[in-house]
Design a protein around this motif. Structure first.
Motif, PDB file in Angstrom:
ATOM      1  N   LEU A 188       5.428 135.596 -70.890  1.00 37.35           N
ATOM      2  CA  LEU A 188       6.038 136.286 -69.754  1.00 37.35           C
ATOM      3  C   LEU A 188       6.479 137.690 -70.135  1.00 37.35           C
ATOM      4  O   LEU A 188       6.466 138.598 -69.294  1.00 37.35           O
ATOM      5  N   GLU A 189       6.864 137.892 -71.394  1.00 37.77           N
ATOM      6  CA  GLU A 189       7.234 139.239 -71.852  1.00 37.77           C
ATOM      7  C   GLU A 189       6.043 140.186 -71.734  1.00 37.77           C
ATOM      8  O   GLU A 189       6.183 141.327 -71.265  1.00 37.77           O
TER       9      GLU A 189
ATOM     10  N   VAL B 270       2.935 144.381 -68.615  1.00 36.38           N
ATOM     11  CA  VAL B 270       1.773 144.771 -67.809  1.00 36.38           C
ATOM     12  C   VAL B 270       2.234 145.265 -66.443  1.00 36.38           C
ATOM     13  O   VAL B 270       1.801 146.308 -65.944  1.00 36.38           O
ATOM     14  N   ALA B 271       3.150 144.505 -65.838  1.00 38.28           N
ATOM     15  CA  ALA B 271       3.641 144.875 -64.502  1.00 38.28           C
ATOM     16  C   ALA B 271       4.354 146.224 -64.520  1.00 38.28           C
ATOM     17  O   ALA B 271       4.291 146.980 -63.542  1.00 38.28           O
ATOM     18  N   ASP B 272       5.000 146.541 -65.650  1.00 39.71           N
ATOM     19  CA  ASP B 272       5.724 147.815 -65.767  1.00 39.71           C
ATOM     20  C   ASP B 272       4.820 148.967 -66.199  1.00 39.71           C
ATOM     21  O   ASP B 272       5.289 150.099 -66.343  1.00 39.71           O
TER      22      ASP B 272
ATOM     23  N   PHE C 297      15.817 127.850 -71.218  1.00 40.55           N
ATOM     24  CA  PHE C 297      15.122 128.507 -70.107  1.00 40.55           C
ATOM     25  C   PHE C 297      13.675 128.841 -70.450  1.00 40.55           C
ATOM     26  O   PHE C 297      12.873 129.119 -69.551  1.00 40.55           O
ATOM     27  N   HIS C 298      13.307 128.800 -71.740  1.00 43.81           N
ATOM     28  CA  HIS C 298      11.906 128.999 -72.117  1.00 43.81           C
ATOM     29  C   HIS C 298      11.065 127.742 -71.867  1.00 43.81           C
ATOM     30  O   HIS C 298       9.839 127.782 -71.975  1.00 43.81           O
TER      31      HIS C 298
ATOM     32  N   GLU D 233       7.814 132.173 -62.145  1.00 50.83           N
ATOM     33  CA  GLU D 233       8.807 132.045 -63.217  1.00 50.83           C
ATOM     34  C   GLU D 233       9.454 133.399 -63.513  1.00 50.83           C
ATOM     35  O   GLU D 233      10.677 133.471 -63.746  1.00 50.83           O
ATOM     36  N   LEU D 234       8.672 134.472 -63.491  1.00 54.41           N
ATOM     37  CA  LEU D 234       9.231 135.809 -63.704  1.00 54.41           C
ATOM     38  C   LEU D 234      10.217 136.168 -62.588  1.00 54.41           C
ATOM     39  O   LEU D 234      11.258 136.794 -62.851  1.00 54.41           O
TER      40      LEU D 234
END
Length: 733
Positions: A363-364, A369-371, A570-571, A623-624
């Motif tokens: 997810l990191e 990628v999204a940023d 939470f992971h 999840e993000l």
């Protein structure tokens, strides 16, 4: 005495491998002048009653210590520095970012042999071949020396490396004495780096290759998201070929030792260049030679696990992390670094690209990628004729189970096996059963040193703790009520293996877990059986989930998916989703389509339904979004301070003192959560507490840590505990 009293003396600034966050000053050894003292070299220095192998950071003319109190170094071990300026810059950065003593960070860059002070001497590859006389000799002249004759015949096909002739030492010596054989340098000659033609890339693969190759020579981060079986390795190899054509070196990091041999075989078939591998199963000497081969530029490719990250490269060209999502890339003891994150930092400093490959990106990475910080390269289809497997949620509520195996699953297994196909069963729990319980009084076998149950290992007749390693003989009578009502509760791979042997006595079964693969060569032997088709049923734990290519496997079953649905970490959801996709990816990787069966008592669970109906990307986006709303990483940044001692009072008091220090310094925007007992409060006889620091801004968290860590070292309570700081923790246990 003031600093100026040392102004006419050369002062060595040395990082020693000790858990003290400071640099140590020494005088040069006798006979050394400034020209011979170069940063990046190892130096042997006195340290208390013993000596340490440290790293020379700088040569100065001033010291905060009176010159007459400084001791001379014992020896400078390297006439030429082993670490370059770029290597030193990376290690300084890592020490600052992870707030870890620089000496221990520097030590992590070296293989064990160099940490011990052994000479940095690269042994060039050599072997033996026929001399001119040997090529002219009639073989019949050796008919009375059959071993010499056999060796001469072997060498007629070409030179052989020394390691291949360990079984013929006497014959080799005799042939050398006769002048029929000679020693040869086997260092590969400069030639076309590609020995085997590449496969024809499909359009998606070619687009990914072109994208990365077009950016060689400058820093960038690309995430190669390819479904399992999409040919990510072929993409890696074609990109590597372009790097080799430029005369550059490539570092390839893998999460598991078990993946190294099979990838090494593929690389050696493809590339005609010097290649080395490094991991914990190799000897210290082998790892030393691999490290020196890259450091001196003689090897062009290194395959390695997490510890290979800091290996110096003379001509760096590319860094690849395969299965970048894997938690094995995070060091969990000592210097707790993330190989993925440090690889990105190293690539930026070297101005080279880094490629992060996975079917289930972390997810990191997806957030980056999204940023817009990372590029996404997508391989949506399996390579060749293979198609994605189909999924089935098998509701086992109120179903009769035989050691966790339902009748519908057993029927599917029989059908696949009768059709000549291989079956893979996954259970992420080794041993026979996780609990031994008394049916009469409810007594449970607990570890005396941990807050954990002892696991039954039936074949060894042992109860073993999987946390501290404690072992006890398997008992027959309950120690609480003295009856013989002890039963095994729960499932482990050993118990499943026993049941499968009873249900399928005519089928060849292979079990792959930590217990069955400890012996040298065992894992390779089992994998060879699987690839040859001799193993019909494959049973194993998480080591089956990572990158293996089993073309004969068409049916995959995950026996107990529910145990991962309710994690307190939470992971947990992310790891479970990745595990399901990775295990499922072993099915149907060749011509025959694959099927994946998930046994569950939670068929309506949203994670399972989203993942199976919409895919990993949809799960990750959801999840993000949840993490963003909760203010959890990657939308915040964490550091976990752990403390442990023989009693529960000392670690709690220590962390309370840390909280007081934070209050004095001012936490700013950083949240302070705790102190609380760790989820497993007692482990290996030690009581464990932890304190979590969390901030929406990375720089605010590190600003606090910069001021806090020196204060922690000065706390009186710190002397009564063992404590550690974990920046960007992956495990909150």
């Amino acid at each position: 005495m003031s600093n100026c009293d040392a102004s006419n003396k050369l002062i060595l600034k040395v990082a020693a491998p000790v858990p003290l966050d400071r640099i140590f000053d020494y005088l040069p050894p006798a006979g050394y002048d400034g020209a011979e003292l170069r940063p990046g070299s190892r130096v042997l220095v006195p340290f208390g009653r013993r000596s340490q192998v440290g790293v020379l950071l700088a040569v100065a003319t001033e010291s905060a210590v009176a010159v007459e109190r400084l001791k001379p170094a014992i020896a400078v071990l390297d006439p030429v520095p082993l670490l370059s300026e770029a290597d030193m810059k990376l290690l300084h950065w890592a020490a600052r970012y992870y707030h870890h003593p620089l000496g221990e960070v520097m030590a992590a860059a070296f293989p064990v042999a160099l940490r011990q002070g052994r000479p940095a001497v690269l042994e060039l590859p050599y072997g033996y071949g026929l001399s001119r006389l040997g090529r002219q000799t009639d073989l019949q002249q050796l008919r009375r020396a059959p071993k010499q004759l056999a060796l001469l015949q072997r060498l007629q096909t070409g030179p052989l490396p020394d390691a291949a002739l360990t079984d013929a030492r006497a014959a080799l010596k005799a042939l050398l004495d006769k002048g029929l054989v000679e020693r040869l340098d086997l260092t590969p000659a400069a030639a076309d780096p590609v020995a085997e033609s590449p496969l024809l890339a499909n359009p998606e693969q070619q687009a990914a290759i072109d994208n990365v190759v077009g950016g060689l020579g400058r820093f960038s981060v690309a995430v190669l998201e390819g479904v399992t079986g999409s040919g990510k390795t072929e993409v890696y190899m074609q990109i590597i070929a372009s790097v080799l054509a430029q005369g550059k070196q490539v570092l390839v990091l893998l999460p598991e030792i078990s993946l190294t041999p099979q990838l090494e075989q593929r690389f050696r078939r493809r590339f005609a260049v010097a290649m080395v591998a490094t991991h914990s199963k190799l000897t210290d000497s082998q790892r030393l030679q691999a490290w020196l081969s890259m450091q001196q530029g003689r090897a062009a490719i290194m395959l390695g696990t997490r510890s290979a990250l800091f290996t110096p490269m003379q001509r760096p060209g590319l860094i690849i992390l395969d299965e970048e999502h894997d938690s094995s890339f995070k060091q969990q003891e000592g210097f707790r670094f993330s190989a993925r994150d440090v690889a990105v930092a190293r690539a930026k400093m070297l101005d080279i690209p880094v490629l992060l490959g996975s079917a289930t990106p972390s997810l990191e990475s997806l957030a980056n990628v999204a940023d817009g910080r990372y590029r996404l390269l997508h391989l949506p289809n399996r390579a060749g004729a293979a198609v994605a497997p189909s999924f089935q949620l098998l509701d086992i509520r109120n179903k009769r189970l035989q050691s966790g195996l339902s009748e519908p699953l057993l029927a599917e297994m029989r059908t696949a096996l009768d059709d000549g196909q291989q079956v893979l069963l996954f259970l992420n729990r080794r041993g026979f059963a996780p609990v031994q319980i008394c049916h009469g009084c409810g007594w449970v076998s607990r570890c005396r040193r941990c807050d954990a149950n002892l696991v039954i290992h039936s074949a060894e007749r042992l109860l073993r703790c999987h946390h501290c390693g404690a072992e006890h003989p398997l008992i027959k009578l309950c120690p609480a009520c003295n009856t013989g009502e002890l039963q095994a509760l729960g499932l482990g791979t050993e118990r499943i293996e026993q049941t499968l042997a009873e249900l399928f006595p005519e089928r060849h079964l292979v079990r792959l877990d930590k217990d069955t693969t400890q012996r040298k060569g065992a894992l390779e032997g089992y994998l060879e059986q699987i690839h040859a088709g001799r193993a019909e049923i494959i049973l194993g734990t998480q080591m089956l989930a990572k990158g293996h290519h089993f073309p004969g496997v068409t049916l995959v079953a995950i026996l107990d998916i529910d145990s991962g649905l309710f994690s307190i970490d939470f992971h947990g959801a992310e790891r479970l989703a990745q595990l399901i996709v990775q295990v499922a990816g072993r099915a149907g990787r060749a011509e025959r389509p694959g099927r994946v069966i998930l046994q569950t008592r939670q068929p309506q669970h949203p994670l399972l339904n989203t993942l199976l109906k919409q895919g990993y990307r949809a799960f990750a986006e959801g999840e993000l979004q949840e993490r963003r709303q909760a203010g959890l990483p990657p939308f915040s940044h964490q550091a976990l301070l752990r403390a442990q001692a023989g009693g529960s009072d000392a670690p709690r008091r220590f962390l309370q003192a840390v909280c007081s220090a934070i209050a004095e310094l001012g936490a700013g925007s950083t949240q302070v959560l705790g102190p609380v007992a760790a989820p497993m409060a007692r482990r290996a006889g030690a009581y464990r507490y932890q304190l979590l620091l969390q901030s929406a801004q990375r720089k605010d968290l590190h600003r606090l840590l910069d001021a806090l860590v020196p204060r922690i070292h000065q706390l009186p309570e710190a002397k009564k505990v063992r404590w550690s700081l974990d920046v960007d923790p992956l495990d909150l246990y």
